[in-house]
Design an enzyme around this catalytic site. Structure first.
Site, short mmCIF file in Angstrom:
data_model
loop_
_atom_site.label_atom_id
_atom_site.label_comp_id
_atom_site.label_asym_id
_atom_site.label_seq_id
_atom_site.Cartn_x
_atom_site.Cartn_y
_atom_site.Cartn_z
N HIS A 152 -2.66 9.64 -48.34
CA HIS A 152 -2.87 8.96 -49.62
C HIS A 152 -1.89 7.79 -49.72
O HIS A 152 -0.98 7.80 -50.55
CB HIS A 152 -2.69 9.92 -50.79
C1 LIG Z 1 -7.04 15.07 -43.69
C2 LIG Z 1 -7.31 14.23 -44.91
C3 LIG Z 1 -7.61 14.85 -46.11
C4 LIG Z 1 -7.86 14.08 -47.24
N1 LIG Z 1 -8.19 14.72 -48.38
C5 LIG Z 1 -8.43 14.01 -49.51
C6 LIG Z 1 -8.81 14.67 -50.71
O1 LIG Z 1 -8.95 15.89 -50.74
N2 LIG Z 1 -9.02 13.91 -51.80
C7 LIG Z 1 -8.88 12.57 -51.79
O2 LIG Z 1 -9.09 11.94 -52.83
N3 LIG Z 1 -8.56 11.91 -50.66
C8 LIG Z 1 -8.33 12.61 -49.52
N4 LIG Z 1 -8.00 11.96 -48.36
C9 LIG Z 1 -7.95 10.50 -48.37
C10 LIG Z 1 -9.34 9.92 -48.17
O3 LIG Z 1 -9.84 10.31 -46.92
C11 LIG Z 1 -9.29 8.40 -48.24
O4 LIG Z 1 -8.76 8.03 -49.51
C12 LIG Z 1 -10.66 7.76 -48.14
O5 LIG Z 1 -11.41 8.31 -47.10
C13 LIG Z 1 -10.48 6.27 -47.97
O6 LIG Z 1 -11.72 5.64 -47.83
P1 LIG Z 1 -11.79 4.15 -47.32
O7 LIG Z 1 -13.22 3.81 -47.20
O8 LIG Z 1 -10.90 3.30 -48.14
O9 LIG Z 1 -11.09 4.16 -45.87
P2 LIG Z 1 -11.53 4.96 -44.50
O10 LIG Z 1 -12.30 6.17 -44.81
O11 LIG Z 1 -10.31 5.08 -43.73
O12 LIG Z 1 -12.53 3.94 -43.83
C14 LIG Z 1 -12.09 2.74 -43.28
C15 LIG Z 1 -12.86 2.47 -42.00
O13 LIG Z 1 -12.55 1.16 -41.57
C16 LIG Z 1 -12.44 1.15 -40.17
N5 LIG Z 1 -11.60 0.02 -39.77
C17 LIG Z 1 -10.27 -0.12 -39.94
N6 LIG Z 1 -9.85 -1.29 -39.45
C18 LIG Z 1 -10.94 -1.92 -38.96
C19 LIG Z 1 -11.14 -3.16 -38.31
N7 LIG Z 1 -10.13 -3.98 -38.07
N8 LIG Z 1 -12.39 -3.47 -37.92
C20 LIG Z 1 -13.44 -2.63 -38.15
N9 LIG Z 1 -13.30 -1.43 -38.76
C21 LIG Z 1 -12.06 -1.10 -39.17
C22 LIG Z 1 -11.83 2.48 -39.85
O14 LIG Z 1 -12.09 2.86 -38.51
C23 LIG Z 1 -12.48 3.40 -40.86
O15 LIG Z 1 -13.64 4.02 -40.34
C24 LIG Z 1 -7.76 12.69 -47.19
C25 LIG Z 1 -7.45 12.06 -45.98
C26 LIG Z 1 -7.23 12.81 -44.84
C27 LIG Z 1 -6.93 12.14 -43.58
#
Ligand SMILES: Cc1cc2nc3c(=O)[nH]c(=O)nc-3n(C[C@H](O)[C@H](O)[C@H](O)COP(=O)(O)OP(=O)(O)OC[C@H]3O[C@@H](n4cnc5c(N)ncnc54)[C@H](O)[C@@H]3O)c2cc1C
Ligand code: SF4
Lengths: 593, 261
Positions: A519
């Site tokens: 987080h």
């Molecule tokens: C084990 C674990 C448990 C969690 N549990 C919770 C929970 O219970 N509740 C909660 O609220 N949150 C939880 N989280 C946090 C939650 O997963 C994230 O807040 C959320 O998934 C973020 O979404 P996002 O789309 O911002 O980023 P992400 O899901 O990280 O997606 C970003 C994507 O962009 C891609 N990317 C990055 N850089 C580049 C680039 N230069 N070019 C192309 N692609 C790129 C990455 O590969 C990734 O697939 C948890 C996280 C983990 C790891």
């Protein structure tokens, strides 16, 4: 290696996680041609969550099968500005995702809204305690959007995620036994709460005896079969205990892969390209307009994808990294306290306490889900901070996501023994009879906690790594210790055999070797003033108005709750204003500074 | 079949190229006894040939698995190394009143199998230099892959035991073996810049993993680790048990391949 330029599209979305998939779906619905670029591979529940092979603790949680491969890119970390930051070489403290679905495929699913006070924390603290209550060096800010404005989008996200929970107040009426501190809702949760596992049940009883207000944690794990507004179907959670770090084989945990992508793929104007690592956003000669992005494909070709609108949804710190590499916004300088990109970098201030119950009953810690039981009596500003002199708070909860034996043995409650017969006996006892209570707290922003580019280390693409300067500060350490001390009454009511209170130790700096949470927040925050925020209240870059940056990077400071509920609501909020205002206008700023 | 990647080419040649040289890593001043004369000997033991630079690995991830089939049965540990592993793992996780130990559970076999994975070759770690020593809380900064940690750590430990006890680790009585392990744990020495504590932590973590990982990875034989723990393994369905607060979960473990104890 060949460099080529592809035909232009209306919008390019960087990252295929929750933020990216929500934005892509909304923009496709608006009729835009959308290309989503994901640096990782294709992933799905059918392949990566296949039963029973996916229930493998070694591959999932020890070798990090679904997580970012640090060999390609990582960050450097230091505690203080006078230190040399060193590379984060092995995954431990935080576990960023990679591949289609991003971290949304292997998150746990705890699904909160934000507290109204958290969204306007600077104003709230000033109103209640006066400006002087904010310590020197703390960079407290408002989001620039209120709970009331975001409410429809929180509601939308819960319906898409199939969230299970128990409401307290809906439409101004008290309707249930949910969290009495939670703000009013326009509608109930789409699904009733998950059942309490045994340890959560024990905690619920003991917390009530202690005089606190226990409630069922909202979780994006379907308590019953569910079909979301996109027509995506979820099965019921069977408490398999493999939420965190794994893909859910029951299709019960919300993921972009299950809840959005099946509908997104049906749009003919949608294209997903995997193994496409975006190197930077391209700007025109004025530096005020993005013309597209350049990415490297699996063969090492550098490909230019022109686009009229660029959405960065690459995860909190990758978004900041891309902004810095692309020259979008002015990099933050902690010495002069100027610039915006990199400032207000925060984390989640979590510590874990372990309770050892009498040997007469096993705690069955392997049963789990993203549900659980929490108390909010010491979260946010739900108690009078006046006498304590700190800002922020923590929920306390039993959120048993399933403890598997490797983690159980490594994290066993012992007298200090770490191996040999003495340790083994205690580890086995601990696994059978203990459980964990988390204090998952807020983390305030500070002037000297920030992100910038590292001067030494580079990623596999030859670009400088992102540098994190982060440490725990007095305010947050005292907050954690105060809230954890409130567990004492609960532990007494539990009749525990032994307890280990996990508390922040003022002598111990932030340690990258211990898993805490993923987080991470801030670094490119939203706000009302372009001098102190990189994004306006619609997540639009103040400097390059056809770039929107979606993710927890937008949070001005970290809250007690998990971030994704707010990330998803902000994504829908931003998309709504792109659709209803930005696309209808000349493509300029939605807010005039 | 165990779901592990094919075994890689692992040159056993004593003349294979040395450990990564690009290093600003400096052993900390705390180390009291530095094993002398190990330098070239231990370095030469280390596998090094065929090590891709992190950058190359990243841009051509397929390379790692492109190994000749003939090499697949090559095992990583020599007989001498195995003797050390068996003895050390058993002290870390001994057979005793609470159940079987590392040997019965197949832990050394598990570690052997792990040595054939991309993880053991450092392909999931950021391995680019410079490797600068820093405070422990900023994490692992050594230039060594898990394979190299084992190669250096075992040779170094045996050399150190020789100087202290004039014999090999596996020949020592259990109490002395424990004293040696404890000394390693508390960083009493270092092997070519590898603090002994770092080697100890790797060995400890892998021993625990071997005892409790799914048996398809070579350890946790007959699911005995899970039986000891009270973990039902890959059952993954507690729908009917989640709120039976009066009854502990009653069923024993099942492995991913359907094995029961
Ligand atoms: C084990 C674990 C448990 C969690 N549990 C919770 C929970 O219970 N509740 C909660 O609220 N949150 C939880 N989280 C946090 C939650 O997963 C994230 O807040 C959320 O998934 C973020 O979404 P996002 O789309 O911002 O980023 P992400 O899901 O990280 O997606 C970003 C994507 O962009 C891609 N990317 C990055 N850089 C580049 C680039 N230069 N070019 C192309 N692609 C790129 C990455 O590969 C990734 O697939 C948890 C996280 C983990 C790891
Ligand atoms: S606990 Fe429930 S939601 Fe989580 S992975 Fe198992 S079945 Fe899915």
């Amino acid at each position: 290696m060949t460099d080529k330029t592809l035909p232009p599209v209306d919008a390019v979305v960087v990252g295929a996680g929750w933020a990216g998939c929500i934005m892509a779906k909304e923009l496709c619905e608006a009729g835009l041609s959308v290309v989503m670029l994901e640096r990782g591979g294709r992933r799905s529940t059918a392949t990566d969550g296949a039963y029973p092979a996916s229930l493998d603790e070694l591959e999932g949680a020890v070798r990090y099968k679904l997580f970012q491969n640090l060999a390609h890119t990582t960050v450097t970390v230091r505690n203080r500005t006078d230190q040399q930051a060193l590379p984060y070489r092995r995954l431990a403290a935080f576990l960023p995702g990679e591949g289609v679905g991003g971290a949304g495929l292997h998150w746990t699913g705890v699904h909160f809204r934000a507290m109204p006070q958290d969204l306007r924390l600077r104003s709230h603290i000033t109103e209640r305690y006066g400006r002087k209550f904010i310590p020197e060096g703390m960079a407290l800010q408002d989001y620039g959007v209120t709970y009331e404005e975001l409410e429809p989008f929180f509601d939308r996200a819960e319906k898409v995620f199939g969230t299970s929970g128990e409401a307290y107040s809906v439409g101004g009426k008290i309707v249930g036994k949910g969290n009495p501190f939670a703000p009013d809702r326009s509608d109930d949760f789409p699904l009733p709460p998950l059942r309490d596992v045994y340890t959560a049940h024990l905690f619920r009883k003991a917390a009530a005896e202690a005089g606190y207000n226990p409630y069922a944690m909202p979780a994006a794990n379907a308590s019953h079969p569910y079909t979301n507004p996109y027509g995506a179907q979820m099965g019921p959670c069977n408490f398999c205990g493999y939420c965190s770090d794994y893909a859910c084989y029951m299709y019960a945990k919300a993921s972009p892969n299950v809840n959005i992508l099946p509908a997104l793929r049906r749009h003919e104007n949608f294209t997903l390209r995997t193994n496409a690592h975006v190197l930077k956003v391209l700007l025109d000669s004025t530096g005020k307009k993005a013309t597209g992005v350049v990415y490297q494909d699996a063969e090492g070709n550098q490909i230019t994808q022109p686009a009229g609108l660029v959405i960065l949804a690459a995860f909190q710190f990758h978004n900041v990294h891309l902004m810095l590499l692309s020259g979008i916004g002015k990099p933050y300088d902690p010495h002069s306290n100027t610039g915006t990109v990199g400032r207000n970098f925060t984390y989640q201030n979590i510590t874990n306490s372990t309770v050892l119950m009498p040997a007469t009953r096993t705690t069955d810690q392997f049963i789990g889900s993203a549900g659980g039981v929490a108390v909010d009596d010491f979260n946010c500003d739900n108690f009078d901070h006046g006498p304590h002199g700190f800002i922020g708070g923590s929920p306390l909860w039993v959120n048993q996501a399933g403890v598997k034996p490797i983690a159980g043995a490594k994290g066993a409650m012992t007298n200090g023994a770490r191996w040999g017969s003495d340790w083994k006996r205690q580890a086995l006892d601990s696994y059978r009879h203990s459980f964990t209570i988390n204090a998952q707290g807020s983390n305030m922003a500070y002037r000297d906690v920030y992100l910038d580019l590292d001067p030494t280390w580079k990623d596999a693409y030859g670009q400088p790594l992102l540098r994190m300067t982060f440490d725990w500060k007095d305010n947050d350490i005292r907050m954690n210790r105060y809230v954890v001390s409130k567990l004492d009454k609960v532990v007494k009511a539990l009749g525990a055999r032994d307890v280990h209170y996990g508390m922040r130790d003022p002598a111990k700096p932030f340690d990258v070797r211990d898993y805490q949470t993923t987080h991470l927040c801030g670094g490119a925050i939203m706000g009302e003033d372009p001098k102190t925020s990189a994004l306006n209240r619609y997540l639009q870059s103040w400097d390059v108005p056809n770039v929107f940056v979606v993710g927890a990077n937008a949070f001005p400071q970290g809250m007690g709750y998990n971030p994704t509920g707010l990330v998803a609501a902000l994504a829908y909020w931003s998309a709504h204003h792109i659709r209803t205002q930005w696309l209808k206008g000349a493509g300029g700023p939605l807010v005039t500074p | 079949m165990p779901d592990v990647p094919p075994k890689p080419v692992l040159p056993r040649s004593r003349t294979s190229s040395p450990l990564p040289t690009e290093t600003a890593f400096a052993p900390t001043a705390r180390r009291r006894h530095v094993v002398q004369g190990l330098g070239t000997g231990v370095a030469a033991l280390a596998i090094g040939a065929g090590r891709a630079q992190a950058g190359q690995t990243a841009s051509s991830p397929a390379d790692a698995s492109a190994q000749p089939v003939a090499a697949q049965n090559t095992l990583f540990f020599s007989a001498a190394e195995k003797a050390f592993l068996a003895a050390a793992c058993e002290r870390l996780f001994p057979e005793d009143a609470s159940g079987p130990g590392a040997t019965m559970l197949g832990v050394p076999h598990y570690i052997e199998q792990q040595m054939a994975t991309p993880w053991a070759r450092g392909e999931t770690w950021y391995m680019q230099g410079p490797h600068v020593n820093g405070p422990a809380n900023l994490g692992y900064q050594l230039p060594y892959t898990p394979q190299q940690l084992y190669r250096l750590g075992i040779a170094g430990t045996q050399a150190w035991v020789q100087t202290q006890h004039q014999t090999l680790f596996e020949n020592l009585p259990p109490a002395t073996q424990d004293a040696v392990l404890s000394a390693l744990e508390h960083n009493i020495t270092q092997f070519d810049g590898l603090p002994s504590g770092q080697f100890f932590e790797q060995l400890r973590a892998d021993t625990i993993e071997g005892a409790f990982a799914d048996p398809r990875h070579g350890g946790n034989r007959h699911l005995a680790g899970w039986t000891m723990m009270g973990f039902p393994g890959a059952r993954g369905d507690y729908m009917d048990w989640v709120d039976r607060y009066d009854t502990p979960y009653p069923y024993g473990p099942v492995s991913i391949n359907g094995e029961t104890p």
